[in-house]
Design a protein around this motif. Structure first.
Motif, PDB file in Angstrom:
ATOM      1  N   GLU A   1       0.811  -1.209   0.000  1.00 23.89           N
ATOM      2  CA  GLU A   1       0.000   0.000   0.000  1.00 23.89           C
ATOM      3  C   GLU A   1       0.850   1.268   0.000  1.00 23.89           C
ATOM      4  O   GLU A   1       0.335   2.352  -0.222  1.00 23.89           O
ATOM      5  CB  GLU A   1      -0.917  -0.005   1.219  1.00 23.89           C
ATOM      6  N   ALA A   2       2.139   1.114   0.274  1.00 19.88           N
ATOM      7  CA  ALA A   2       3.053   2.257   0.298  1.00 19.88           C
ATOM      8  C   ALA A   2       4.472   1.728   0.193  1.00 19.88           C
ATOM      9  O   ALA A   2       4.728   0.542   0.427  1.00 19.88           O
ATOM     10  CB  ALA A   2       2.876   3.060   1.580  1.00 19.88           C
ATOM     11  N   PHE A   3       5.387   2.620  -0.164  1.00 10.81           N
ATOM     12  CA  PHE A   3       6.793   2.252  -0.308  1.00 10.81           C
ATOM     13  C   PHE A   3       7.637   3.133   0.597  1.00 10.81           C
ATOM     14  O   PHE A   3       7.413   4.337   0.681  1.00 10.81           O
ATOM     15  CB  PHE A   3       7.261   2.463  -1.750  1.00 10.81           C
ATOM     16  N   ILE A   4       8.638   2.519   1.249  1.00 14.61           N
ATOM     17  CA  ILE A   4       9.677   3.267   1.952  1.00 14.61           C
ATOM     18  C   ILE A   4      10.998   2.891   1.302  1.00 14.61           C
ATOM     19  O   ILE A   4      11.304   1.705   1.150  1.00 14.61           O
ATOM     20  CB  ILE A   4       9.738   2.944   3.454  1.00 14.61           C
TER      21      ILE A   4
ATOM     22  N   PRO B   1       1.840   5.839  -2.238  1.00 11.63           N
ATOM     23  CA  PRO B   1       2.830   6.812  -1.777  1.00 11.63           C
ATOM     24  C   PRO B   1       4.231   6.213  -1.689  1.00 11.63           C
ATOM     25  O   PRO B   1       4.409   5.051  -1.349  1.00 11.63           O
ATOM     26  CB  PRO B   1       2.316   7.228  -0.401  1.00 11.63           C
ATOM     27  N   ILE B   2       5.215   7.045  -2.009  1.00 10.92           N
ATOM     28  CA  ILE B   2       6.624   6.669  -1.978  1.00 10.92           C
ATOM     29  C   ILE B   2       7.309   7.577  -0.968  1.00 10.92           C
ATOM     30  O   ILE B   2       7.245   8.799  -1.086  1.00 10.92           O
ATOM     31  CB  ILE B   2       7.278   6.865  -3.364  1.00 10.92           C
ATOM     32  N   GLY B   3       7.940   6.992   0.029  1.00 11.21           N
ATOM     33  CA  GLY B   3       8.617   7.777   1.050  1.00 11.21           C
ATOM     34  C   GLY B   3      10.093   7.444   1.131  1.00 11.21           C
ATOM     35  O   GLY B   3      10.479   6.279   1.041  1.00 11.21           O
ATOM     36  N   LEU B   4      10.914   8.469   1.297  1.00  7.65           N
ATOM     37  CA  LEU B   4      12.346   8.281   1.506  1.00  7.65           C
ATOM     38  C   LEU B   4      12.640   8.502   2.978  1.00  7.65           C
ATOM     39  O   LEU B   4      12.335   9.573   3.512  1.00  7.65           O
ATOM     40  CB  LEU B   4      13.158   9.290   0.693  1.00  7.65           C
ATOM     41  N   LEU B   5      13.205   7.503   3.654  1.00  8.52           N
ATOM     42  CA  LEU B   5      13.663   7.701   5.029  1.00  8.52           C
ATOM     43  C   LEU B   5      15.089   8.227   4.916  1.00  8.52           C
ATOM     44  O   LEU B   5      16.026   7.491   4.616  1.00  8.52           O
ATOM     45  CB  LEU B   5      13.598   6.406   5.837  1.00  8.52           C
TER      46      LEU B   5
ATOM     47  N   ILE C   1       7.819  11.620  -1.023  1.00  4.56           N
ATOM     48  CA  ILE C   1       7.963  12.463   0.158  1.00  4.56           C
ATOM     49  C   ILE C   1       9.175  11.964   0.928  1.00  4.56           C
ATOM     50  O   ILE C   1       9.652  10.854   0.703  1.00  4.56           O
ATOM     51  CB  ILE C   1       6.692  12.414   1.038  1.00  4.56           C
ATOM     52  N   SER C   2       9.681  12.788   1.811  1.00  5.00           N
ATOM     53  CA  SER C   2      10.838  12.353   2.590  1.00  5.00           C
ATOM     54  C   SER C   2      10.762  12.898   4.001  1.00  5.00           C
ATOM     55  O   SER C   2      10.050  13.870   4.266  1.00  5.00           O
ATOM     56  CB  SER C   2      12.144  12.807   1.926  1.00  5.00           C
ATOM     57  N   SER C   3      11.488  12.242   4.874  1.00  9.40           N
ATOM     58  CA  SER C   3      11.603  12.706   6.247  1.00  9.40           C
ATOM     59  C   SER C   3      12.851  12.086   6.874  1.00  9.40           C
ATOM     60  O   SER C   3      13.284  11.000   6.484  1.00  9.40           O
ATOM     61  CB  SER C   3      10.374  12.314   7.073  1.00  9.40           C
TER      62      SER C   3
ATOM     63  N   LEU D   1      -1.041  -0.152   6.723  1.00 10.06           N
ATOM     64  CA  LEU D   1      -0.141  -0.073   5.578  1.00 10.06           C
ATOM     65  C   LEU D   1       0.642  -1.353   5.410  1.00 10.06           C
ATOM     66  O   LEU D   1       0.988  -2.014   6.377  1.00 10.06           O
ATOM     67  CB  LEU D   1       0.866   1.079   5.776  1.00 10.06           C
ATOM     68  N   ASP D   2       0.911  -1.700   4.198  1.00 12.19           N
ATOM     69  CA  ASP D   2       1.809  -2.798   3.875  1.00 12.19           C
ATOM     70  C   ASP D   2       2.953  -2.169   3.122  1.00 12.19           C
ATOM     71  O   ASP D   2       2.761  -1.614   2.050  1.00 12.19           O
ATOM     72  CB  ASP D   2       1.081  -3.820   3.005  1.00 12.19           C
ATOM     73  N   LEU D   3       4.133  -2.182   3.713  1.00 14.21           N
ATOM     74  CA  LEU D   3       5.241  -1.402   3.172  1.00 14.21           C
ATOM     75  C   LEU D   3       6.261  -2.251   2.427  1.00 14.21           C
ATOM     76  O   LEU D   3       6.532  -3.381   2.795  1.00 14.21           O
ATOM     77  CB  LEU D   3       5.970  -0.678   4.309  1.00 14.21           C
ATOM     78  N   HIS D   4       6.810  -1.666   1.402  1.00 19.90           N
ATOM     79  CA  HIS D   4       7.927  -2.251   0.689  1.00 19.90           C
ATOM     80  C   HIS D   4       9.173  -1.466   1.023  1.00 19.90           C
ATOM     81  O   HIS D   4       9.147  -0.248   1.067  1.00 19.90           O
ATOM     82  CB  HIS D   4       7.680  -2.178  -0.826  1.00 19.90           C
ATOM     83  N   LEU D   5      10.264  -2.165   1.287  1.00 18.98           N
ATOM     84  CA  LEU D   5      11.556  -1.497   1.483  1.00 18.98           C
ATOM     85  C   LEU D   5      12.445  -1.868   0.322  1.00 18.98           C
ATOM     86  O   LEU D   5      12.448  -2.952  -0.152  1.00 18.98           O
ATOM     87  CB  LEU D   5      12.227  -1.973   2.772  1.00 18.98           C
TER      88      LEU D   5
END
Length: 186
Positions: free
Chosen positions: A81-84, A111-115, A146-148, A182-186
């Motif tokens: 459901e989202a990517f990190i 959504p795509i997020g950058l840690l 997005i990033s954080s 959420l089900d996240l992909h790394l």
């Protein structure tokens, strides 16, 4: 490494399932190990030619073998459901740009997020912001990720982006609509 362990613990605490690229090395391996050893649900998608070489060690949780990196991203796109994206090498960048490209083409709206651990993505973000400023990249493409620097903030932004998808939403300033599954992909 501490941040990846913290991310894994937070995923377990929030009961977020983890889907990742398989194996047990690197930052994603540390997250997967933490989630798996703390009772979370983990599944790994790994290309067969990589799995056969045993380069990355055993996968935590359920392992799914696919034919290539392209199909790894393709299959994971159907179950998450989202990517990190965590800091990494060329394969990480390939994955990130594949996800951004697919989103810009309408092939997914996740959504795509950058840690941004230790500012690792600062230069990449600056490069992409400059590409927009110089008209090499559309601002709508830049808004696809997005990033954080902070785990909680990134997870909140991903949950918000999932709840309110679309080009009109601004993920920089928001009110958290509440926990989402959420089900996240790394």
């Amino acid at each position: 490494m501490v941040t990846t362990v913290d991310l894994g613990r937070e995923l377990v605490r929030q009961k977020i399932r983890l889907t990742y690229g398989g194996g047990n090395v690197g930052l994603q391996g540390a997250v997967a190990s933490t989630v798996y050893t703390n009772g979370g649900i983990v599944r790994g998608f790994i290309p067969g030619y990589i799995a056969a070489r045993h380069v990355y060690g055993p996968t935590y949780g359920a392992e799914y073998t696919v034919s290539s990196n392209y199909y790894k991203h393709f299959e994971m796109n159907h179950v998450v459901e989202a990517f990190i994206v965590l800091p990494g090498g060329i394969d990480t960048m390939e994955g990130l740009f594949t996800l951004i490209s697919w989103a810009s083409e309408g092939l997914h709206s996740k959504p795509i997020g950058l840690l941004n651990i230790d500012g690792c993505f600062n230069n990449l973000i600056k490069f992409l912001n400059d590409a927009v400023r110089q008209n090499f990249m559309a601002s709508s493409q830049r808004k696809l990720f997005i990033s954080s620097f902070f785990i909680d903030e990134l997870l909140d932004k991903l949950a918000f982006a999932k709840a309110f998808p679309g080009p009109g939403a601004s993920y920089d300033e928001f009110v958290n609509p509440g926990a989402l599954d959420l089900d996240l992909h790394l």
